[in-house]
Motif scaffolding. Structure first.
Motif, PDB file in Angstrom:
ATOM      1  N   PRO A 285     -14.586  11.756 -13.302  1.00 26.90           N
ATOM      2  CA  PRO A 285     -14.224  12.250 -12.242  1.00 26.90           C
ATOM      3  C   PRO A 285     -14.320  11.202 -11.080  1.00 26.90           C
ATOM      4  O   PRO A 285     -13.384  11.073  -9.889  1.00 26.90           O
ATOM      5  CB  PRO A 285     -15.336  13.365 -11.939  1.00 26.90           C
TER       6      PRO A 285
ATOM      7  N   SER B  36      -9.152  15.181 -19.279  1.00 24.12           N
ATOM      8  CA  SER B  36      -9.979  16.234 -19.891  1.00 24.12           C
ATOM      9  C   SER B  36      -9.623  17.599 -19.603  1.00 24.12           C
ATOM     10  O   SER B  36     -10.119  18.534 -20.363  1.00 24.12           O
ATOM     11  CB  SER B  36     -11.450  16.050 -19.366  1.00 24.12           C
ATOM     12  N   ASP B  37      -8.672  17.836 -18.551  1.00 27.29           N
ATOM     13  CA  ASP B  37      -8.197  19.100 -18.336  1.00 27.29           C
ATOM     14  C   ASP B  37      -6.882  19.432 -18.834  1.00 27.29           C
ATOM     15  O   ASP B  37      -6.316  20.656 -18.959  1.00 27.29           O
ATOM     16  CB  ASP B  37      -8.239  19.442 -16.701  1.00 27.29           C
ATOM     17  N   ALA B  38      -6.197  18.428 -19.140  1.00 27.08           N
ATOM     18  CA  ALA B  38      -4.686  18.491 -19.727  1.00 27.08           C
ATOM     19  C   ALA B  38      -4.687  18.553 -21.246  1.00 27.08           C
ATOM     20  O   ALA B  38      -5.233  17.664 -22.045  1.00 27.08           O
ATOM     21  CB  ALA B  38      -3.979  17.239 -18.995  1.00 27.08           C
ATOM     22  N   ASP B  39      -4.270  19.772 -21.670  1.00 27.93           N
ATOM     23  CA  ASP B  39      -3.942  19.976 -23.050  1.00 27.93           C
ATOM     24  C   ASP B  39      -3.003  18.836 -23.882  1.00 27.93           C
ATOM     25  O   ASP B  39      -3.318  18.449 -24.896  1.00 27.93           O
ATOM     26  CB  ASP B  39      -3.381  21.261 -23.296  1.00 27.93           C
TER      27      ASP B  39
ATOM     28  N   ALA C 189       2.016  17.022 -19.435  1.00 30.88           N
ATOM     29  CA  ALA C 189       1.812  17.098 -17.875  1.00 30.88           C
ATOM     30  C   ALA C 189       2.645  16.313 -16.886  1.00 30.88           C
ATOM     31  O   ALA C 189       3.197  16.857 -15.780  1.00 30.88           O
ATOM     32  CB  ALA C 189       0.169  16.692 -17.741  1.00 30.88           C
TER      33      ALA C 189
ATOM     34  N   LEU D 219     -10.186  10.271 -17.187  1.00 29.35           N
ATOM     35  CA  LEU D 219     -10.987  11.557 -17.242  1.00 29.35           C
ATOM     36  C   LEU D 219     -12.395  11.595 -16.702  1.00 29.35           C
ATOM     37  O   LEU D 219     -13.385  12.334 -16.881  1.00 29.35           O
ATOM     38  CB  LEU D 219     -10.967  11.980 -18.816  1.00 29.35           C
TER      39      LEU D 219
ATOM     40  N   ILE E  23      -3.965  12.942 -12.752  1.00 35.11           N
ATOM     41  CA  ILE E  23      -4.043  13.963 -14.035  1.00 35.11           C
ATOM     42  C   ILE E  23      -5.334  13.930 -14.644  1.00 35.11           C
ATOM     43  O   ILE E  23      -5.621  12.533 -15.062  1.00 35.11           O
ATOM     44  CB  ILE E  23      -3.058  13.830 -15.055  1.00 35.11           C
ATOM     45  N   ASP E  24      -6.089  14.887 -14.550  1.00 36.37           N
ATOM     46  CA  ASP E  24      -7.407  14.547 -15.407  1.00 36.37           C
ATOM     47  C   ASP E  24      -7.370  14.947 -16.620  1.00 36.37           C
ATOM     48  O   ASP E  24      -6.835  16.202 -17.305  1.00 36.37           O
ATOM     49  CB  ASP E  24      -8.414  15.743 -14.648  1.00 36.37           C
TER      50      ASP E  24
END
Length: 395
Positions: free
Chosen positions: A212, A229-232, A237, A210, A226-227
């Motif tokens: 950057p 912080s963006d993936a629920d 994912a 998470l 896969i970030d």
């Protein structure tokens, strides 16, 4: 000499300490030219203080020049450039004969019930003075030091001390089938190099983090990311990218201080507030790890897949989702890296001017030894894009 020493939680200093000397016939003393701060050093900085003593010299990732050797050391001599493995092994006991150098029977710390002694890493592993210093005494030097070529910069070889063998072993232990896939959880130095090793060996690599800067570094080396912080839902994912199954293997390169697991975070905080004599027994008897990464790995890996753990865990009775693991038929492999077992595989890659593993694109900060306290704080707080920090004595 100057050395980085531990004085308490989030308190490391550069002190004057006695120069190391030859004590045994198989010792060597090296002048350290570069030395890394490892992610596991941050555990000493934050969580594992109950196993430390004030003034302990830190560090286990040194490269340098041999200054002096005992009479039983014949494979290196003064003036040779060497990398020192983080674990101390004899090379001739039963476990070393099996290539299990991290379990060396000569240096096992039996009073603590642990494996081979480690440089700069707590009473649990022998309380051996570490390599974040101007000079280092190397026990078992008849076997340990790895001679490397003169000429190329330290960064080409310094990671043979820990990062590269740990990453190579993480991939080997993951047992990724030919042409198969692996998810790497955590893109610190070990996660970065594990991803690159797996790619080099022809596998599909999906990496999760998470931060950057870490995600961008992995992208530079052809890794799918896969970030978190963006993936629920990270496992979902991954499954969406793998036909609904998950990857064949997962490498947990995070360990005890993963984000999440609030109960374990509280346990770590409470242990850190206790006197060392009270906290150490607690930590060796109860679960104090944040298991977010490991429980994620259990969900990410496909059925009958393998999870390889290279992240450090410290609790004795951490709860695992055993019913889920049994139902999925998961294989777990883990442990300290058997450094010298993997050197023959790695040396041609780091000696190659084409730099196939991108070792010259890992360190984000190169600081004098005197700035170690600032470097630890920056690295622990993930400031200024810090991914890997190298300290340079004498600069």
């Amino acid at each position: 000499m100057k050395a980085v020493t531990w004085h308490g939680k989030r308190d490391v200093r550069v002190d004057e300490v006695p120069d190391p000397e030859i004590k045994e016939s198989n010792d060597a003393v090296i002048r350290v030219t570069s030395t890394g701060i490892c992610g596991s050093d941050l555990h000493l900085y934050e969580v594992l203080g109950p196993f430390m003593s004030e003034g302990d010299v830190l560090g286990h990732e040194p490269i340098g020049v041999v200054e002096e050797t005992g009479p039983d050391v014949t494979h290196v001599k003064p003036g040779d450039r060497v990398v020192i493995p983080f674990n101390i092994s004899c090379g001739h006991c039963h476990m070393c004969g099996l290539g299990l150098y991290a379990q060396c029977e000569t240096t096992q710390v039996r009073e603590q019930g642990t494996g081979a002694a480690l440089f700069g890493y707590t009473r649990l592993y022998g309380q051996v003075p570490g390599g974040q210093a101007e000079y280092l005494r190397v026990p078992q030097a008849q076997f340990g030091p790895i001679k490397v070529p003169e000429g190329p910069p330290d960064e080409r070889f310094v990671y043979l001390s820990d990062v590269l063998p740990t990453s190579w072993q993480a991939v080997a232990f993951a047992e990724i089938p030919e042409g198969g896939s692996v998810t790497v959880l955590g893109l610190g130095p070990i996660g970065q190099m594990s991803a690159r090793v797996a790619r080099h060996l022809g596998h599909r690599v999906i990496a999760v983090d998470l931060v950057p800067e870490r995600l961008e570094m992995a992208r530079r080396h052809g890794v799918e990311v896969i970030d978190a912080s963006d993936a629920d839902d990270v496992p979902d994912a991954v499954r969406q990218l793998t036909g609904g199954r998950g990857t064949d293997s997962v490498i947990d390169a995070v360990g005890m201080e993963a984000h999440g697991s609030p109960g374990a975070k509280l346990a770590q905080a409470l242990a850190g507030l206790m006197p060392g004599d009270s906290a150490a027994p607690l930590m060796t008897r109860v679960g104090v790890d944040r298991l977010a990464a490991l429980t994620t790995a259990v969900e990410v890996v496909r059925r009958a897949g393998t999870i390889s753990i290279s992240g450090v865990y410290g609790g004795m009775t951490d709860p695992l989702p055993m019913m889920r693991m049994f139902d999925k038929g998961i294989t777990l492999r883990m442990g300290q890296a058997h450094v010298k077992r993997w050197i023959d595989d790695l040396m041609p890659l780091v000696a190659d001017d084409a730099d196939p593993l991108g070792v010259m694109d890992l360190a984000t900060h190169r600081w004098p030894l005197e700035k170690a306290p600032q470097a630890y704080e920056m690295f622990q707080k993930k400031r200024d894009g810090a991914i890997k920090v190298l300290l340079r004595p004498g600069t």
